[in-house]
Design a protein around this motif. Structure first.
Motif, PDB file in Angstrom:
ATOM      1  N   LEU A 121       0.833  -1.205   0.000  1.00 48.22           N
ATOM      2  CA  LEU A 121       0.000   0.000   0.000  1.00 48.22           C
ATOM      3  C   LEU A 121       0.867   1.254   0.000  1.00 48.22           C
ATOM      4  CD1 LEU A 121      -2.845  -0.890   2.532  1.00 48.22           C
ATOM      5  CD2 LEU A 121      -3.079  -0.533   0.072  1.00 48.22           C
ATOM      6  N   TYR A 122       1.915   1.237   0.773  1.00 46.62           N
ATOM      7  CA  TYR A 122       2.818   2.390   0.817  1.00 46.62           C
ATOM      8  C   TYR A 122       3.437   2.644  -0.551  1.00 46.62           C
ATOM      9  CZ  TYR A 122       6.580   5.474   2.401  1.00 46.62           C
ATOM     10  OH  TYR A 122       7.429   6.545   2.562  1.00 46.62           O
ATOM     11  N   LEU A 123       3.872   1.565  -1.208  1.00 41.58           N
ATOM     12  CA  LEU A 123       4.498   1.727  -2.518  1.00 41.58           C
ATOM     13  C   LEU A 123       3.498   2.220  -3.564  1.00 41.58           C
ATOM     14  CD1 LEU A 123       6.730  -1.490  -2.582  1.00 41.58           C
ATOM     15  CD2 LEU A 123       7.443   0.879  -2.143  1.00 41.58           C
ATOM     16  N   VAL A 124       2.275   1.704  -3.508  1.00 45.49           N
ATOM     17  CA  VAL A 124       1.249   2.131  -4.467  1.00 45.49           C
ATOM     18  C   VAL A 124       0.934   3.610  -4.289  1.00 45.49           C
ATOM     19  CG1 VAL A 124      -1.180   1.907  -5.096  1.00 45.49           C
ATOM     20  CG2 VAL A 124       0.212  -0.138  -4.781  1.00 45.49           C
ATOM     21  N   PHE A 125       0.686   4.033  -3.051  1.00 45.79           N
ATOM     22  CA  PHE A 125       0.359   5.438  -2.805  1.00 45.79           C
ATOM     23  C   PHE A 125       1.548   6.353  -3.099  1.00 45.79           C
ATOM     24  CE2 PHE A 125      -3.029   3.759   0.188  1.00 45.79           C
ATOM     25  CZ  PHE A 125      -4.066   4.106  -0.667  1.00 45.79           C
ATOM     26  N   LYS A 126       2.754   5.825  -2.912  1.00 40.79           N
ATOM     27  CA  LYS A 126       3.927   6.632  -3.241  1.00 40.79           C
ATOM     28  C   LYS A 126       4.013   6.864  -4.746  1.00 40.79           C
ATOM     29  CE  LYS A 126       8.965   6.834  -2.701  1.00 40.79           C
ATOM     30  NZ  LYS A 126      10.174   6.144  -2.178  1.00 40.79           N
ATOM     31  N   GLN A 127       3.752   5.816  -5.539  1.00 44.67           N
ATOM     32  CA  GLN A 127       3.773   5.957  -6.992  1.00 44.67           C
ATOM     33  C   GLN A 127       2.678   6.903  -7.479  1.00 44.67           C
ATOM     34  OE1 GLN A 127       5.984   4.782  -9.241  1.00 44.67           O
ATOM     35  NE2 GLN A 127       7.220   4.017  -7.529  1.00 44.67           N
ATOM     36  N   LEU A 128       1.560   6.922  -6.770  1.00 46.82           N
ATOM     37  CA  LEU A 128       0.445   7.794  -7.150  1.00 46.82           C
ATOM     38  C   LEU A 128       0.569   9.191  -6.538  1.00 46.82           C
ATOM     39  CD1 LEU A 128      -2.510   5.266  -6.761  1.00 46.82           C
ATOM     40  CD2 LEU A 128      -1.430   6.017  -8.881  1.00 46.82           C
ATOM     41  N   HIS A 129       1.652   9.429  -5.786  1.00 50.85           N
ATOM     42  CA  HIS A 129       1.876  10.722  -5.127  1.00 50.85           C
ATOM     43  C   HIS A 129       0.726  11.072  -4.177  1.00 50.85           C
ATOM     44  CE1 HIS A 129       5.221  11.348  -7.890  1.00 50.85           C
ATOM     45  NE2 HIS A 129       4.408  11.093  -8.899  1.00 50.85           N
ATOM     46  N   LEU A 130       0.274  10.061  -3.434  1.00 49.74           N
ATOM     47  CA  LEU A 130      -0.835  10.263  -2.510  1.00 49.74           C
ATOM     48  C   LEU A 130      -0.429  10.077  -1.046  1.00 49.74           C
ATOM     49  CD1 LEU A 130      -3.773   8.465  -4.360  1.00 49.74           C
ATOM     50  CD2 LEU A 130      -3.370  10.915  -4.135  1.00 49.74           C
ATOM     51  N   LEU A 131       0.859   9.907  -0.786  1.00 47.40           N
ATOM     52  CA  LEU A 131       1.296   9.807   0.603  1.00 47.40           C
ATOM     53  C   LEU A 131       1.023  11.117   1.334  1.00 47.40           C
ATOM     54  CD1 LEU A 131       4.678   7.850   0.407  1.00 47.40           C
ATOM     55  CD2 LEU A 131       2.466   7.012   1.201  1.00 47.40           C
ATOM     56  N   ASP A 132       0.656  10.984   2.593  1.00 50.21           N
ATOM     57  CA  ASP A 132       0.345  12.137   3.429  1.00 50.21           C
ATOM     58  C   ASP A 132      -0.761  12.987   2.802  1.00 50.21           C
ATOM     59  OD1 ASP A 132       0.505  13.684   5.667  1.00 50.21           O
ATOM     60  OD2 ASP A 132       2.204  14.882   4.990  1.00 50.21           O
ATOM     61  N   SER A 133      -1.816  12.299   2.351  1.00 45.20           N
ATOM     62  CA  SER A 133      -2.965  12.994   1.770  1.00 45.20           C
ATOM     63  C   SER A 133      -4.249  12.403   2.309  1.00 45.20           C
ATOM     64  CB  SER A 133      -2.947  12.905   0.238  1.00 45.20           C
ATOM     65  OG  SER A 133      -3.215  11.587  -0.182  1.00 45.20           O
ATOM     66  N   LEU A 134      -5.275  13.227   2.378  1.00 50.08           N
ATOM     67  CA  LEU A 134      -6.580  12.743   2.836  1.00 50.08           C
ATOM     68  C   LEU A 134      -7.186  11.778   1.832  1.00 50.08           C
ATOM     69  CD1 LEU A 134      -8.146  16.055   4.240  1.00 50.08           C
ATOM     70  CD2 LEU A 134      -6.982  14.238   5.495  1.00 50.08           C
ATOM     71  N   THR A 135      -6.862  11.963   0.554  1.00 53.10           N
ATOM     72  CA  THR A 135      -7.401  11.083  -0.488  1.00 53.10           C
ATOM     73  C   THR A 135      -6.995   9.635  -0.254  1.00 53.10           C
ATOM     74  OG1 THR A 135      -7.320  12.887  -2.093  1.00 53.10           O
ATOM     75  CG2 THR A 135      -7.505  10.653  -2.969  1.00 53.10           C
ATOM     76  N   ALA A 136      -5.729   9.420   0.092  1.00 55.85           N
ATOM     77  CA  ALA A 136      -5.246   8.060   0.331  1.00 55.85           C
ATOM     78  C   ALA A 136      -6.000   7.420   1.488  1.00 55.85           C
ATOM     79  CB  ALA A 136      -3.746   8.082   0.616  1.00 55.85           C
ATOM     80  N   LEU A 137      -6.192   8.157   2.574  1.00 52.96           N
ATOM     81  CA  LEU A 137      -6.898   7.602   3.729  1.00 52.96           C
ATOM     82  C   LEU A 137      -8.365   7.331   3.404  1.00 52.96           C
ATOM     83  CD1 LEU A 137      -5.464   9.730   6.689  1.00 52.96           C
ATOM     84  CD2 LEU A 137      -4.772   7.449   5.924  1.00 52.96           C
ATOM     85  N   ILE A 138      -8.992   8.220   2.637  1.00 52.77           N
ATOM     86  CA  ILE A 138     -10.397   8.019   2.288  1.00 52.77           C
ATOM     87  C   ILE A 138     -10.570   6.760   1.447  1.00 52.77           C
ATOM     88  CG2 ILE A 138     -12.290   8.957   0.899  1.00 52.77           C
ATOM     89  CD1 ILE A 138     -11.388  11.752   1.822  1.00 52.77           C
ATOM     90  N   VAL A 139      -9.696   6.583   0.448  1.00 60.39           N
ATOM     91  CA  VAL A 139      -9.770   5.385  -0.401  1.00 60.39           C
ATOM     92  C   VAL A 139      -9.556   4.129   0.430  1.00 60.39           C
ATOM     93  CG1 VAL A 139      -8.636   4.147  -2.283  1.00 60.39           C
ATOM     94  CG2 VAL A 139      -9.076   6.602  -2.491  1.00 60.39           C
ATOM     95  N   LEU A 140      -8.558   4.152   1.293  1.00 63.95           N
ATOM     96  CA  LEU A 140      -8.226   2.985   2.093  1.00 63.95           C
ATOM     97  C   LEU A 140      -9.323   2.652   3.094  1.00 63.95           C
ATOM     98  CD1 LEU A 140      -6.137   0.845   2.800  1.00 63.95           C
ATOM     99  CD2 LEU A 140      -5.053   2.490   4.323  1.00 63.95           C
ATOM    100  N   TYR A 141      -9.815   3.649   3.796  1.00 67.99           N
ATOM    101  CA  TYR A 141     -10.843   3.394   4.802  1.00 67.99           C
ATOM    102  C   TYR A 141     -12.176   3.007   4.165  1.00 67.99           C
ATOM    103  CZ  TYR A 141      -7.621   5.462   8.176  1.00 67.99           C
ATOM    104  OH  TYR A 141      -6.536   5.722   8.969  1.00 67.99           O
ATOM    105  N   THR A 142     -12.453   3.526   2.985  1.00 67.11           N
ATOM    106  CA  THR A 142     -13.652   3.078   2.270  1.00 67.11           C
ATOM    107  C   THR A 142     -13.572   1.596   1.967  1.00 67.11           C
ATOM    108  OG1 THR A 142     -13.980   5.273   1.265  1.00 67.11           O
ATOM    109  CG2 THR A 142     -15.034   3.388   0.181  1.00 67.11           C
ATOM    110  N   ALA A 143     -12.439   1.162   1.444  1.00 72.81           N
ATOM    111  CA  ALA A 143     -12.253  -0.257   1.144  1.00 72.81           C
ATOM    112  C   ALA A 143     -12.332  -1.114   2.401  1.00 72.81           C
ATOM    113  CB  ALA A 143     -10.904  -0.467   0.453  1.00 72.81           C
ATOM    114  N   MET A 144     -11.848  -0.587   3.516  1.00 69.78           N
ATOM    115  CA  MET A 144     -11.889  -1.333   4.766  1.00 69.78           C
ATOM    116  C   MET A 144     -13.311  -1.490   5.285  1.00 69.78           C
ATOM    117  SD  MET A 144      -8.602   0.316   6.754  1.00 69.78           S
ATOM    118  CE  MET A 144      -9.235  -0.278   8.328  1.00 69.78           C
TER     119      MET A 144
END
Length: 271
Positions: A121-144
Motif C-alpha cells: 500500500l505504501y508503494l502504491v500510494f507513493k507511486q500515485l503521489h498520494l502519501l500524506d494525503s486525505l485522499t489516500a486515507l479516504i480510499v483505504l478506509y472506504t475499502a476497509m
C-alpha cells in the motif's frame, strides 16, 4: 419480592456502567492535571485543575488534526455506504450464483492483518503521489468498511419480506424508485447503526494513519502519539487529546442511541 429484586438489578446495572465508564472519567480528570500530578503515585483526586493542557494542544494544531479525522471519517463512511448498501441489497433480495462465496470473500478481507499489506500500500500510494494525503486515507478506509457495510446491511435487508418488492413493482414503481422510497426507509435504523460503527472504526484507526501520513493529513490518533517522546510520556497532554478525540463519538452515540439499538437488534433475527 419483585421490587427488591428490581432495585438490586438496577443498582447492579449502574455499578457496572460506572465500572465501564471509569477509564473515560479518569481520562477526563487527568486532562485537567499538571504533568507532575498526572504521574504521581499513588494517584490523587485532589489537585489544582488547569486548562493549560487544552490551550497547549489547541495552539499546536489539534483543531486541524480533528478536522482531518472528521473529513476522512465522514467521506469514507458515505462512500462505503454508497458501495456497500446496494451490494448488500442485491445479495439479500435476489438469487445470485455463489452468493455465499461472495460474502465469504468480503469477510475474508477483514482477516488479513494490516501489517501484511502496509508495504505494498505504501508503494502504491507513493507511486500515485498520494502519501500524506486525505485522499489516500479516504480510499483505504472506504475499502476497509465496505465488507462491514455489506455484512451488516445484508442482515437488515433479509428482515424485509420479498413481497414488499413485488408489491411496489405491481404498483408500477421501478426498481430504483422502490429501493430509495420504500426499502431504504424501512432499514433506516440499520443504516444509522452501520454508519456509526464505520465512523468509530475510522476515527480510531491508527496504524494506517501513522504509516501513510506525517503532517498534512495526520489524524487525531497520530497526533496523540506525538506526545510519546524519548523524554517520556506526557500523560496529561495525551489525556487532553484523547478527551477531545472521544467526545465526538460519545456525543454522536448519545444522540443516535435509540436508532443504534433498533438497528443492532433489527438484523439479529435473520442471518
Amino acid at each position: 419480592m419483585r421490587r427488591p429484586l428490581s432495585m438490586l438489578l438496577t443498582a447492579g446495572t449502574y455499578v457496572l456502567a460506572l465500572i465501564y465508564f471509569s477509564p473515560v472519567l479518569w481520562l477526563l480528570i487527568t486532562g485537567f492535571k499538571q504533568e507532575g500530578d498526572a504521574v504521581a503515585m499513588p494517584p490523587s483526586l485532589v489537585f489544582q485543575p488547569t486548562l493549560d493542557n487544552y490551550r497547549l494542544i489547541w495552539d499546536s494544531g489539534a483543531g486541524s488534526f480533528m478536522g482531518h479525522s472528521a473529513i476522512v471519517s465522514i467521506v469514507s463512511t458515505i462512500f462505503a455506504l454508497a458501495f456497500g448498501v446496494p451490494a448488500a441489497y442485491a445479495l439479500a433480495m435476489f438469487k445470485i450464483k455463489k452468493a455465499d462465496d461472495i460474502l465469504f470473500w468480503f469477510i475474508s478481507t477483514k482477516m488479513l492483518p494490516a501489517v501484511g499489506v502496509i508495504i505494498p500500500l505504501y508503494l502504491v500510494f507513493k507511486q500515485l503521489h498520494l502519501l500524506d494525503s486525505l485522499t489516500a486515507l479516504i480510499v483505504l478506509y472506504t475499502a476497509m468498511n465496505v465488507p462491514l457495510v455489506v455484512w451488516m446491511m445484508r442482515s437488515f435487508f433479509k428482515d424485509i419480506p420479498y413481497e414488499t418488492i413485488e408489491a411496489y413493482q405491481v404498483d408500477g414503481a421501478t426498481g430504483l424508485q422502490g429501493f430509495f422510497k420504500i426499502t431504504l426507509p424501512l432499514v433506516r435504523p440499520g443504516i444509522v447503526s452501520t454508519s456509526l460503527l464505520c465512523l468509530v472504526f475510522v476515527w480510531n484507526e491508527f496504524f494506517f494513519g501513522v504509516s501513510l501520513t506525517s503532517t498534512d493529513a495526520a489524524t487525531m490518533p497520530v497526533y496523540m502519539s506525538s506526545f510519546m517522546t524519548q523524554e517520556g510520556l506526557f500523560w496529561a497532554k495525551m489525556s487532553s487529546v484523547a478527551t477531545l478525540a472521544v467526545l465526538p463519538a460519545l456525543v454522536l452515540g448519545w444522540f443516535t442511541q435509540r436508532q443504534l439499538v433498533r438497528g443492532l437488534t433489527m438484523g439479529a433475527v435473520k442471518g
